[in-house]
Design a protein around this motif. Structure first.
Motif, PDB file in Angstrom:
ATOM      1  N   ASP A  44      19.749  36.612  81.261  1.00 55.23           N
ATOM      2  CA  ASP A  44      19.031  37.870  81.036  1.00 55.23           C
ATOM      3  C   ASP A  44      19.382  38.388  79.644  1.00 55.23           C
ATOM      4  OD1 ASP A  44      18.031  40.432  80.931  1.00 55.23           O
ATOM      5  OD2 ASP A  44      18.884  41.072  82.845  1.00 55.23           O
ATOM      6  N   PRO A  45      18.408  38.468  78.733  1.00 55.91           N
ATOM      7  CA  PRO A  45      18.709  38.887  77.357  1.00 55.91           C
ATOM      8  C   PRO A  45      19.126  40.351  77.234  1.00 55.91           C
ATOM      9  CG  PRO A  45      16.338  38.690  77.676  1.00 55.91           C
ATOM     10  CD  PRO A  45      16.968  38.153  78.912  1.00 55.91           C
ATOM     11  N   GLU A  46      18.951  41.122  78.287  1.00 57.48           N
ATOM     12  CA  GLU A  46      19.285  42.544  78.234  1.00 57.48           C
ATOM     13  C   GLU A  46      20.746  42.842  78.603  1.00 57.48           C
ATOM     14  OE1 GLU A  46      17.054  44.694  77.057  1.00 57.48           O
ATOM     15  OE2 GLU A  46      15.734  42.949  76.804  1.00 57.48           O
ATOM     16  N   VAL A  47      21.474  41.853  79.085  1.00 53.13           N
ATOM     17  CA  VAL A  47      22.852  42.098  79.521  1.00 53.13           C
ATOM     18  C   VAL A  47      23.750  42.362  78.312  1.00 53.13           C
ATOM     19  CG1 VAL A  47      24.873  41.151  80.710  1.00 53.13           C
ATOM     20  CG2 VAL A  47      22.571  40.650  81.556  1.00 53.13           C
ATOM     21  N   GLU A  48      24.563  43.393  78.416  1.00 49.74           N
ATOM     22  CA  GLU A  48      25.538  43.713  77.375  1.00 49.74           C
ATOM     23  C   GLU A  48      26.867  43.052  77.749  1.00 49.74           C
ATOM     24  OE1 GLU A  48      25.718  47.941  77.070  1.00 49.74           O
ATOM     25  OE2 GLU A  48      23.587  48.152  76.593  1.00 49.74           O
ATOM     26  N   TRP A  49      27.002  41.796  77.371  1.00 48.62           N
ATOM     27  CA  TRP A  49      28.152  41.011  77.814  1.00 48.62           C
ATOM     28  C   TRP A  49      29.472  41.548  77.279  1.00 48.62           C
ATOM     29  CZ3 TRP A  49      27.244  38.215  81.817  1.00 48.62           C
ATOM     30  CH2 TRP A  49      25.991  37.639  82.010  1.00 48.62           C
ATOM     31  N   GLN A  50      29.427  42.211  76.143  1.00 50.05           N
ATOM     32  CA  GLN A  50      30.668  42.673  75.531  1.00 50.05           C
ATOM     33  C   GLN A  50      31.411  43.706  76.370  1.00 50.05           C
ATOM     34  OE1 GLN A  50      27.645  43.010  74.246  1.00 50.05           O
ATOM     35  NE2 GLN A  50      27.231  45.171  73.747  1.00 50.05           N
ATOM     36  N   LYS A  51      30.748  44.280  77.369  1.00 47.41           N
ATOM     37  CA  LYS A  51      31.428  45.276  78.198  1.00 47.41           C
ATOM     38  C   LYS A  51      32.253  44.630  79.311  1.00 47.41           C
ATOM     39  CE  LYS A  51      27.506  46.150  81.352  1.00 47.41           C
ATOM     40  NZ  LYS A  51      26.474  47.124  81.747  1.00 47.41           N
ATOM     41  N   TYR A  52      32.165  43.303  79.450  1.00 44.97           N
ATOM     42  CA  TYR A  52      32.886  42.606  80.521  1.00 44.97           C
ATOM     43  C   TYR A  52      34.147  41.926  79.991  1.00 44.97           C
ATOM     44  CZ  TYR A  52      28.985  43.386  83.668  1.00 44.97           C
ATOM     45  OH  TYR A  52      28.020  43.972  84.457  1.00 44.97           O
ATOM     46  N   ASP A  53      35.151  41.869  80.871  1.00 41.19           N
ATOM     47  CA  ASP A  53      36.398  41.158  80.576  1.00 41.19           C
ATOM     48  C   ASP A  53      36.419  39.766  81.192  1.00 41.19           C
ATOM     49  OD1 ASP A  53      37.901  43.524  79.399  1.00 41.19           O
ATOM     50  OD2 ASP A  53      37.431  44.303  81.399  1.00 41.19           O
ATOM     51  N   VAL A  54      35.746  39.627  82.344  1.00 43.78           N
ATOM     52  CA  VAL A  54      35.762  38.386  83.109  1.00 43.78           C
ATOM     53  C   VAL A  54      34.351  38.055  83.573  1.00 43.78           C
ATOM     54  CG1 VAL A  54      36.683  37.216  85.164  1.00 43.78           C
ATOM     55  CG2 VAL A  54      38.117  38.866  83.928  1.00 43.78           C
ATOM     56  N   ALA A  55      33.996  36.772  83.532  1.00 40.88           N
ATOM     57  CA  ALA A  55      32.727  36.306  84.101  1.00 40.88           C
ATOM     58  C   ALA A  55      33.051  35.340  85.237  1.00 40.88           C
ATOM     59  CB  ALA A  55      31.868  35.619  83.049  1.00 40.88           C
ATOM     60  N   LEU A  56      32.549  35.650  86.426  1.00 40.36           N
ATOM     61  CA  LEU A  56      32.776  34.834  87.614  1.00 40.36           C
ATOM     62  C   LEU A  56      31.501  34.055  87.916  1.00 40.36           C
ATOM     63  CD1 LEU A  56      34.333  34.020  90.203  1.00 40.36           C
ATOM     64  CD2 LEU A  56      33.489  36.145  91.251  1.00 40.36           C
ATOM     65  N   LEU A  57      31.542  32.739  87.741  1.00 41.62           N
ATOM     66  CA  LEU A  57      30.370  31.902  88.002  1.00 41.62           C
ATOM     67  C   LEU A  57      30.167  31.753  89.505  1.00 41.62           C
ATOM     68  CD1 LEU A  57      30.832  29.007  85.425  1.00 41.62           C
ATOM     69  CD2 LEU A  57      29.183  30.869  85.315  1.00 41.62           C
ATOM     70  N   ARG A  58      29.130  32.374  90.010  1.00 43.88           N
ATOM     71  CA  ARG A  58      28.840  32.225  91.421  1.00 43.88           C
ATOM     72  C   ARG A  58      27.503  31.509  91.663  1.00 43.88           C
ATOM     73  NH1 ARG A  58      31.149  30.380  93.204  1.00 43.88           N
ATOM     74  NH2 ARG A  58      30.213  30.554  95.247  1.00 43.88           N
ATOM     75  N   MET A  59      26.447  31.959  91.053  1.00 41.47           N
ATOM     76  CA  MET A  59      25.150  31.347  91.357  1.00 41.47           C
ATOM     77  C   MET A  59      24.288  31.143  90.110  1.00 41.47           C
ATOM     78  SD  MET A  59      24.216  33.402  94.880  1.00 41.47           S
ATOM     79  CE  MET A  59      24.627  34.990  94.127  1.00 41.47           C
ATOM     80  N   PRO A  60      24.805  30.515  89.066  1.00 41.11           N
ATOM     81  CA  PRO A  60      23.925  30.175  87.936  1.00 41.11           C
ATOM     82  C   PRO A  60      23.203  28.862  88.231  1.00 41.11           C
ATOM     83  CG  PRO A  60      26.141  29.492  87.425  1.00 41.11           C
ATOM     84  CD  PRO A  60      26.188  30.107  88.804  1.00 41.11           C
ATOM     85  N   TRP A  61      22.460  28.833  89.346  1.00 40.78           N
ATOM     86  CA  TRP A  61      22.031  27.575  89.936  1.00 40.78           C
ATOM     87  C   TRP A  61      20.853  26.905  89.236  1.00 40.78           C
ATOM     88  CZ3 TRP A  61      22.558  29.520  95.680  1.00 40.78           C
ATOM     89  CH2 TRP A  61      23.910  29.490  96.033  1.00 40.78           C
ATOM     90  N   ASP A  62      20.374  27.460  88.146  1.00 36.36           N
ATOM     91  CA  ASP A  62      19.334  26.774  87.372  1.00 36.36           C
ATOM     92  C   ASP A  62      19.883  26.220  86.065  1.00 36.36           C
ATOM     93  OD1 ASP A  62      19.779  29.212  86.178  1.00 36.36           O
ATOM     94  OD2 ASP A  62      17.654  29.744  85.972  1.00 36.36           O
ATOM     95  N   TYR A  63      21.213  26.187  85.905  1.00 32.46           N
ATOM     96  CA  TYR A  63      21.801  25.758  84.634  1.00 32.46           C
ATOM     97  C   TYR A  63      21.380  24.347  84.253  1.00 32.46           C
ATOM     98  CZ  TYR A  63      25.261  22.693  86.817  1.00 32.46           C
ATOM     99  OH  TYR A  63      25.859  21.667  87.512  1.00 32.46           O
ATOM    100  N   HIS A  64      21.221  23.465  85.258  1.00 31.26           N
ATOM    101  CA  HIS A  64      20.887  22.069  84.965  1.00 31.26           C
ATOM    102  C   HIS A  64      19.453  21.935  84.447  1.00 31.26           C
ATOM    103  CE1 HIS A  64      19.845  22.870  89.161  1.00 31.26           C
ATOM    104  NE2 HIS A  64      18.889  21.973  89.040  1.00 31.26           N
ATOM    105  N   GLN A  65      18.622  22.939  84.718  1.00 35.47           N
ATOM    106  CA  GLN A  65      17.254  22.933  84.214  1.00 35.47           C
ATOM    107  C   GLN A  65      17.155  23.585  82.842  1.00 35.47           C
ATOM    108  OE1 GLN A  65      15.837  25.040  87.704  1.00 35.47           O
ATOM    109  NE2 GLN A  65      14.714  23.225  88.393  1.00 35.47           N
TER     110      GLN A  65
END
Length: 297
Positions: A44-65
């Motif tokens: 999602d291009p709207e996410v402000e990632w800089q506000k997060y300390d940790v990213a927990l990979l749970r369901m990025p289930w289209d990564y292979h595509q």
């Protein structure tokens, strides 16, 4: 610490069980425990990632595509100093099934594997001879949900050779013998912070080889003997050290566990099949996040 619970924009094919839906219930469960955690779609291009300390990979289930975009996203959030669970090094290693070669070369029990690279000439006879099997499974080295997965014998392989050679233009494939033991079920052992949590057995429907629920597979909780848990756990010190979650998948061949996949990127954790599993996951996640805080101090 502020945690991003990483999801994707696609549909979900897994269903809840035993009063707990891992897709719908895990996030509010963790929030109710007091964690500052919020769902975000990874691309999602709207996410402000800089506000997060940790990213927990749970369901990025289209990564292979969207493999290139996903790798670029990993680079971007790493540059921001965001901690990733599991780690960037682990994810980048485990995201491509070539990692199995390293485990095989280290002497661990793994289903025999042959890798088909872009230069492969389409000669399946050498593959069948190498794997010593009259039926094989061929699937992408970067894949999910049995996408572009083929079960082939010598005759059907000849008919699909050109198709697979074309598919290799988009990335390598792996060929493995069809293990008749899959009919008895695929075992999945789940560990959090290296500690054993629970085990399930997935069985394909009659006449199929795919164990996923959306292909008609069934799931049951198992209570394996400690010796079997120890066999599954033996892969962790060498290949899944310091992981928040690890799912060790395999079959029993003459009573011995043989690895099919070591799932360290975004595995479904089957939390609904063990009453204690959501709590186990929470405590492991909190332990990991608290360790980040100590290291920062």
């Amino acid at each position: 610490m502020k945690i991003a619970f990483i999801t994707y924009s696609g549909s979900v094919k897994y269903s809840g069980a035993n009063g707990f839906d891992e897709i719908q219930d895990l996030l509010p469960f963790l929030q109710n425990k007091g964690l500052d955690i919020h769902a975000e779609i990874w691309d999602d291009p709207e996410v402000e990632w800089q506000k997060y300390d940790v990213a927990l990979l749970r369901m990025p289930w289209d990564y292979h595509q969207k493999f290139e975009a996903f790798n670029n996203w990993l680079d971007r959030i790493e540059a921001l100093g965001i901690k990733l669970l599991n780690s960037y090094q682990t994810v980048r290693w485990n995201i491509d099934k070539h990692y199995l070669k390293e485990i095989i070369d280290a002497g661990f029990d793994v289903i025999p594997s042959v890798f088909l690279e872009k230069e492969w000439d389409g000669n399946f006879s050498t593959i069948f001879n190498s794997l010593k099997s009259d039926q094989i499974i061929v699937k992408p080295c970067v894949s999910g949900g049995s996408r572009n997965t083929f079960k082939l014998n010598a005759e059907t392989a000849r008919g699909r050779a050109d198709e697979i050679v074309t598919l290799l233009l988009d990335g390598a494939y792996i060929a493995q013998p069809f293990m008749k033991e899959i009919e008895d079920g695929e075992w999945s052992f789940t560990f959090f912070n290296g500690r054993y949590s629970h085990t399930i057995l997935k069985k394909p429907k009659t006449g199929d080889f795919r164990v996923q629920q959306f292909f008609g597979g069934t799931i049951d909780r198992m209570e394996p003997e400690q010796s079997l848990i120890d066999q599954a756990a033996s892969y962790l010190p060498a290949f899944a050290q310091d992981t928040l979650y690890a799912r060790v998948d395999g079959v029993l061949v003459d009573g011995k566990f043989v690895l099919m996949e070591l799932e360290l990127v975004e595995p479904f954790l089957y939390l609904a099949y063990a009453q204690e599993a959501p709590e186990n996951f929470y405590h492991a996640l909190k332990e990991k996040v608290d360790s980040f805080k100590v290291n920062e101090d």
